[in-house]
Design a protein around this motif. Structure first.
Motif, PDB file in Angstrom:
ATOM      1  N   GLY A 301       0.819  -1.219   0.000  1.00 29.49           N
ATOM      2  CA  GLY A 301       0.000   0.000   0.000  1.00 29.49           C
ATOM      3  C   GLY A 301       0.845   1.257   0.000  1.00 29.49           C
ATOM      4  O   GLY A 301       0.494   2.260  -0.626  1.00 29.49           O
ATOM      5  N   GLU A 302       1.986   1.205   0.698  1.00 30.64           N
ATOM      6  CA  GLU A 302       2.887   2.360   0.744  1.00 30.64           C
ATOM      7  C   GLU A 302       3.487   2.623  -0.631  1.00 30.64           C
ATOM      8  O   GLU A 302       3.551   3.776  -1.091  1.00 30.64           O
ATOM      9  CB  GLU A 302       3.989   2.107   1.768  1.00 30.64           C
ATOM     10  CG  GLU A 302       4.943   3.272   1.961  1.00 30.64           C
ATOM     11  CD  GLU A 302       6.029   2.977   2.973  1.00 30.64           C
ATOM     12  OE1 GLU A 302       6.894   3.843   3.165  1.00 30.64           O
ATOM     13  OE2 GLU A 302       6.018   1.879   3.555  1.00 30.64           O
ATOM     14  N   LEU A 303       3.952   1.549  -1.316  1.00 33.96           N
ATOM     15  CA  LEU A 303       4.491   1.712  -2.671  1.00 33.96           C
ATOM     16  C   LEU A 303       3.425   2.241  -3.618  1.00 33.96           C
ATOM     17  O   LEU A 303       3.699   3.082  -4.477  1.00 33.96           O
ATOM     18  CB  LEU A 303       5.030   0.373  -3.178  1.00 33.96           C
ATOM     19  CG  LEU A 303       6.331  -0.123  -2.545  1.00 33.96           C
ATOM     20  CD1 LEU A 303       6.638  -1.532  -3.002  1.00 33.96           C
ATOM     21  CD2 LEU A 303       7.483   0.805  -2.898  1.00 33.96           C
ATOM     22  N   HIS A 304       2.200   1.754  -3.453  1.00 37.07           N
ATOM     23  CA  HIS A 304       1.081   2.214  -4.285  1.00 37.07           C
ATOM     24  C   HIS A 304       0.903   3.721  -4.134  1.00 37.07           C
ATOM     25  O   HIS A 304       0.795   4.459  -5.130  1.00 37.07           O
ATOM     26  CB  HIS A 304      -0.179   1.455  -3.858  1.00 37.07           C
ATOM     27  CG  HIS A 304      -1.408   1.796  -4.649  1.00 37.07           C
ATOM     28  ND1 HIS A 304      -2.202   2.893  -4.350  1.00 37.07           N
ATOM     29  CD2 HIS A 304      -1.970   1.204  -5.732  1.00 37.07           C
ATOM     30  CE1 HIS A 304      -3.203   2.953  -5.206  1.00 37.07           C
ATOM     31  NE2 HIS A 304      -3.091   1.943  -6.064  1.00 37.07           N
ATOM     32  N   ASP A 305       0.886   4.181  -2.881  1.00 39.43           N
ATOM     33  CA  ASP A 305       0.683   5.613  -2.634  1.00 39.43           C
ATOM     34  C   ASP A 305       1.857   6.445  -3.146  1.00 39.43           C
ATOM     35  O   ASP A 305       1.673   7.514  -3.758  1.00 39.43           O
ATOM     36  CB  ASP A 305       0.494   5.865  -1.129  1.00 39.43           C
ATOM     37  CG  ASP A 305      -0.797   5.252  -0.610  1.00 39.43           C
ATOM     38  OD1 ASP A 305      -1.677   4.937  -1.433  1.00 39.43           O
ATOM     39  OD2 ASP A 305      -0.911   5.059   0.613  1.00 39.43           O
ATOM     40  N   ILE A 306       3.086   5.975  -2.904  1.00 41.97           N
ATOM     41  CA  ILE A 306       4.273   6.717  -3.348  1.00 41.97           C
ATOM     42  C   ILE A 306       4.269   6.892  -4.854  1.00 41.97           C
ATOM     43  O   ILE A 306       4.501   7.992  -5.378  1.00 41.97           O
ATOM     44  CB  ILE A 306       5.556   5.991  -2.890  1.00 41.97           C
ATOM     45  CG1 ILE A 306       5.734   6.110  -1.378  1.00 41.97           C
ATOM     46  CG2 ILE A 306       6.782   6.554  -3.611  1.00 41.97           C
ATOM     47  CD1 ILE A 306       6.831   5.228  -0.828  1.00 41.97           C
ATOM     48  N   LEU A 307       3.980   5.820  -5.578  1.00 38.64           N
ATOM     49  CA  LEU A 307       4.039   5.878  -7.039  1.00 38.64           C
ATOM     50  C   LEU A 307       2.876   6.676  -7.620  1.00 38.64           C
ATOM     51  O   LEU A 307       3.042   7.370  -8.629  1.00 38.64           O
ATOM     52  CB  LEU A 307       4.073   4.461  -7.618  1.00 38.64           C
ATOM     53  CG  LEU A 307       5.397   3.732  -7.355  1.00 38.64           C
ATOM     54  CD1 LEU A 307       5.269   2.244  -7.609  1.00 38.64           C
ATOM     55  CD2 LEU A 307       6.511   4.313  -8.222  1.00 38.64           C
ATOM     56  N   LEU A 308       1.717   6.594  -7.002  1.00 38.54           N
ATOM     57  CA  LEU A 308       0.594   7.394  -7.494  1.00 38.54           C
ATOM     58  C   LEU A 308       0.846   8.882  -7.293  1.00 38.54           C
ATOM     59  O   LEU A 308       0.488   9.706  -8.142  1.00 38.54           O
ATOM     60  CB  LEU A 308      -0.700   6.985  -6.790  1.00 38.54           C
ATOM     61  CG  LEU A 308      -1.401   5.733  -7.321  1.00 38.54           C
ATOM     62  CD1 LEU A 308      -2.680   5.471  -6.528  1.00 38.54           C
ATOM     63  CD2 LEU A 308      -1.738   5.860  -8.804  1.00 38.54           C
ATOM     64  N   LEU A 309       1.468   9.227  -6.163  1.00 32.64           N
ATOM     65  CA  LEU A 309       1.719  10.640  -5.874  1.00 32.64           C
ATOM     66  C   LEU A 309       2.902  11.189  -6.663  1.00 32.64           C
ATOM     67  O   LEU A 309       2.903  12.360  -7.062  1.00 32.64           O
ATOM     68  CB  LEU A 309       1.946  10.833  -4.374  1.00 32.64           C
ATOM     69  CG  LEU A 309       0.707  10.608  -3.488  1.00 32.64           C
ATOM     70  CD1 LEU A 309       1.091  10.594  -2.024  1.00 32.64           C
ATOM     71  CD2 LEU A 309      -0.346  11.677  -3.761  1.00 32.64           C
ATOM     72  N   SER A 310       3.925  10.354  -6.896  1.00 32.53           N
ATOM     73  CA  SER A 310       5.110  10.840  -7.620  1.00 32.53           C
ATOM     74  C   SER A 310       4.926  10.753  -9.134  1.00 32.53           C
ATOM     75  O   SER A 310       5.666  11.391  -9.882  1.00 32.53           O
ATOM     76  CB  SER A 310       6.355  10.051  -7.201  1.00 32.53           C
ATOM     77  OG  SER A 310       6.194   8.671  -7.464  1.00 32.53           O
ATOM     78  N   ARG A 311       3.949   9.964  -9.589  1.00 32.05           N
ATOM     79  CA  ARG A 311       3.548   9.900 -11.007  1.00 32.05           C
ATOM     80  C   ARG A 311       4.721   9.689 -11.965  1.00 32.05           C
ATOM     81  O   ARG A 311       4.990  10.526 -12.842  1.00 32.05           O
ATOM     82  CB  ARG A 311       2.796  11.162 -11.407  1.00 32.05           C
ATOM     83  CG  ARG A 311       1.550  11.451 -10.609  1.00 32.05           C
ATOM     84  CD  ARG A 311       0.480  10.411 -10.803  1.00 32.05           C
ATOM     85  NE  ARG A 311      -0.081  10.440 -12.142  1.00 32.05           N
ATOM     86  CZ  ARG A 311      -1.052   9.640 -12.563  1.00 32.05           C
ATOM     87  NH1 ARG A 311      -1.544   8.740 -11.748  1.00 32.05           N
ATOM     88  NH2 ARG A 311      -1.499   9.717 -13.789  1.00 32.05           N
ATOM     89  N   PRO A 312       5.444   8.589 -11.863  1.00 36.76           N
ATOM     90  CA  PRO A 312       6.482   8.312 -12.878  1.00 36.76           C
ATOM     91  C   PRO A 312       5.842   7.979 -14.218  1.00 36.76           C
ATOM     92  O   PRO A 312       4.677   7.551 -14.277  1.00 36.76           O
ATOM     93  CB  PRO A 312       7.202   7.085 -12.302  1.00 36.76           C
ATOM     94  CG  PRO A 312       6.171   6.399 -11.469  1.00 36.76           C
ATOM     95  CD  PRO A 312       5.330   7.499 -10.874  1.00 36.76           C
ATOM     96  N   ASP A 313       6.577   8.183 -15.300  1.00 35.83           N
ATOM     97  CA  ASP A 313       6.059   7.793 -16.613  1.00 35.83           C
ATOM     98  C   ASP A 313       6.066   6.281 -16.761  1.00 35.83           C
ATOM     99  O   ASP A 313       5.149   5.701 -17.358  1.00 35.83           O
ATOM    100  CB  ASP A 313       6.921   8.437 -17.717  1.00 35.83           C
ATOM    101  CG  ASP A 313       6.856   9.947 -17.679  1.00 35.83           C
ATOM    102  OD1 ASP A 313       5.736  10.482 -17.772  1.00 35.83           O
ATOM    103  OD2 ASP A 313       7.911  10.590 -17.533  1.00 35.83           O
TER     104      ASP A 313
END
Length: 502
Positions: A301-313
């Motif tokens: 869940g933490e990785l999910h939130d980090i990646l959604l917020l940082s929005r990598p291509d």
């Protein structure tokens, strides 16, 4: 007084070279902690206890004091060691920077062990420029894989069997080396196993009772490749550049999947894309511009939130194995993040199978648009997925029309599999050109029909073969021809329709 980190760093070497000197103290709380860890199968606990024995033997040889002191306490051994030294005026010997800082704060004398100038990693002697991996086990000869992905040989490195003490010494040396080799860390330690990243080496250690003996597997990338090295079709490079956002890289172990994933990650980085990775453990060797996340140090869940917020291509998900991995890949892809997943599979269609029971049929083409199968270090097959509505190939009735995912060979655009729901089960059915459809069946039908009606033609349309007969020649369509066509339908499970043309 020694703490656990100093033992794991091989403090006996420092004593032997007179880098540190004086009477040696070991706190009973530390001994108790190491005993419990060793009972639970923790590799580091066993290594630290062996180091205490070496220190004790060395103290006897060097004629210095060695004492077990203090009372067993239920607190963390680092805290107990600091408190004992503060009360009794002794010095903490450590390899842990945090321990040194805490000692400074409470005004306890502390010695931080620095890497010795001639420290070398023992495992390096087993490697040459062509070695992919080294396999060591107690009571066995050391072995190695040499060559490159798909073209390697398994060789013995010595006629001498490795004893248990030698094996434990090699493991201890690797753990000791973590501190002074750049880019090194202990990624995972569980009961009976340890995974270490030591520079470019990925090391897996197992011990009894998990394994039947002490064992170490050391792997290293033989070569770092660029996308240009794969000699890819320009059409595929264009797809990666413009259209591919749900990519799966599949292949058997040791075939070069991760090497290709690294090359693809760097390719996107050079195109100006923001690229991140999820790994378990972190063993990809990438430029510092690409952030690498460890799944072992964060909840899904933490990785999910980090990646959604940082929005990598693009996010590279290395070694997808369980339901959580596939769910995270799917959630991030449906959120609009480009995903590159790496999975073990013996064929490209097996990689798609991994998603069948985890996703609805209608969402699979949105999750996966490109499947790249790696074999012997190269790209052997590329599939693309497209959704359509049709009668699945092999079915005959028009009322069986349904959503069908066509799995195509990307380079020649030919459908090789169809995926659809039949009853309550999702089917992946091969489309065999020689038996169900394709040029060979069209040619066969054309020969049969044209022998009787020269101006007739055959085409394959929407899951059935259509025989086009000019109206003026319908009289030549006789019972014998009808019988042959019906037999072909039954034998090959195809559907043939007659159509009159002007």
């Amino acid at each position: 007084m020694l703490d656990k980190s100093s033992l794991l760093n091989g403090v006996s070497k420092y004593l032997e070279r007179n880098v540190i000197y004086g009477n040696i103290l070991i706190h009973r709380s530390l001994l108790r902690e190491l005993e419990e860890e060793s009972k639970e199968g923790m590799v580091s606990g066993d290594i630290a206890l062996d180091e205490i024995n070496r220190v004790k033997e060395m103290a006897e040889r060097l004629l210095i004091g060695f004492d077990i002191v203090g009372e067993t306490a239920g607190r963390d051994s680092n805290v107990v060691v600091r408190d004992y030294c503060k009360e009794n005026g002794c010095t903490v010997v450590t390899s842990d920077e945090l321990q040194r800082k805490m000692c400074d704060l409470i005004k306890v004398d502390c010695v931080l062990l620095q890497p010795l100038p001639d420290d070398k990693v023992v495992i390096e002697k087993f490697f040459d420029e062509s070695t992919m991996s080294v396999h060591l086990k107690e009571d066995s000869r050391p072995k190695a894989k040499r060559g490159k992905p798909g073209e390697w040989e398994f060789v013995e490195l010595s006629d001498k069997v490795i004893s248990k003490p030698e094996m434990k010494h090699i493991v201890s040396d690797v753990v000791n080396s973590v501190r002074f080799v750049k880019g090194s860390f202990i990624e995972i330690e569980r009961k009976g196993s340890m995974i270490i990243q030591l520079g470019t080496y990925r090391i897996v250690v197992t011990r009894p009772p998990l394994s039947d003996g002490w064992e170490m597997t050391v792997t290293r990338p033989v070569a770092r490749r660029k996308m240009e090295d794969y000699s890819l079709d320009p059409k595929l490079l264009d797809k990666f550049k413009e259209h591919a956002e749900g990519i799966i890289i599949a292949g058997s172990p040791g075939m070069g999947k991760t090497t290709f994933a690294q090359a693809l990650a760097e390719y996107y980085m050079e195109l100006g894309k923001i690229v991140k990775t999820i790994e378990s453990p972190r063993d990809m060797h990438l430029p510092s511009d690409i952030t690498q996340y460890s799944k072992n140090y964060a909840e899904i869940g933490e990785l999910h939130d980090i990646l959604l917020l940082s929005r990598p291509d693009y996010t590279v998900y290395d070694e997808m194995r369980n339901d959580e991995d596939f769910k995270l890949y799917t959630d991030l892809r449906l959120a609009g993040i480009g995903m590159i997943g790496v999975v073990h599979a013996t064929s490209p269609i097996d990689a798609i199978h991994r998603f069948v029971n985890r996703s609805d049929l209608g969402t699979i083409p949105n999750i996966l648009d490109t499947v790249v199968f790696i074999k012997n270090g190269g790209v052997e097959k590329v599939y693309s997925l497209e959704m359509t509505v049709k009668v699945p190939s092999g079915l005959k009735e028009a009322d069986l029309t349904r959503p069908v995912v066509e799995i195509k060979d990307f380079l020649n655009d030919k459908v090789e599999y169809e995926m659809y729901v039949f009853g309550e089960q999702t089917m992946i059915v091969p489309v065999k050109a020689g038996s169900l459809r394709g040029d060979s069946m069209e040619n066969r039908l054309s020969k049969i029909v044209e022998n009787v009606i020269p101006n007739a033609s055959v085409s394959y349309e929407q899951g059935e073969y259509v025989v086009n007969i000019p109206k003026e020649e319908i009289g030549k369509f006789n019972r014998k021809l009808t019988s042959r066509l019906r037999k072909l339908e039954k034998k090959h499970n195809i559907r043939i329709r007659i159509r009159l043309s002007e």
